[in-house]
Write a protein that holds these residues in place. Structure first.
Motif: not given
Length: 131
Positions: A17, A19, A71, A86-90
């Motif tokens: 992740s 941000r 995501r 916010q970036m997750t599971s990139l």
């Protein structure tokens, strides 16, 4: 004139992740649509997420590209004039230079906006996702 400064990029492994932040300054008061775009080498700039800023009666509305829906989350802190992503599971395919942008658009215009609709841009922050 509006100034936008992004930060928060970096290198992460797939599944990680990050941000991103974008601090806005200058005459931002009539910029009611803000967005995050990205551009990978050899590819066109694409919209990732947009936020139509509410007017008090209507709250903020957010829109996402299909590739990041679920995501990524776009949000803002009005007290700090800051836009976030916010970036997750990139994924490795998320690797790109990410840009913050601002414009004055109708709510429907913000939803369907493309990069040509935005007149204010930051310098970008690099995101690299390794497999």
């Amino acid at each position: 004139q509006v100034q936008l400064v992004e930060s928060g990029g970096g290198s992460v492994q797939a599944g990680g992740s990050l941000r991103l932040s974008c601090v806005a300054s200058g005459y931002i008061y009539n910029r009611n649509c803000m967005g995050w775009f990205r551009q990978a080498p050899g590819k066109q700039r694409e919209g990732v997420a947009r936020i139509a800023i509410g007017n008090g009666r209507v709250g903020d509305r957010t829109y996402y590209a299909d590739s990041v829906e679920g995501r990524f989350t776009i949000s803002r802190d009005n007290t700090r004039n800051t836009l976030y992503l916010q970036m997750t599971s990139l994924k490795p395919e998320d690797t790109a230079m990410y840009y913050c942008a601002a414009a004055f658009l109708s709510p429907s215009g913000c939803r369907g906006s493309e990069s040509a609709d935005f007149g204010d841009w930051g310098q970008g922050t690099q995101v690299t996702v390794s497999s």
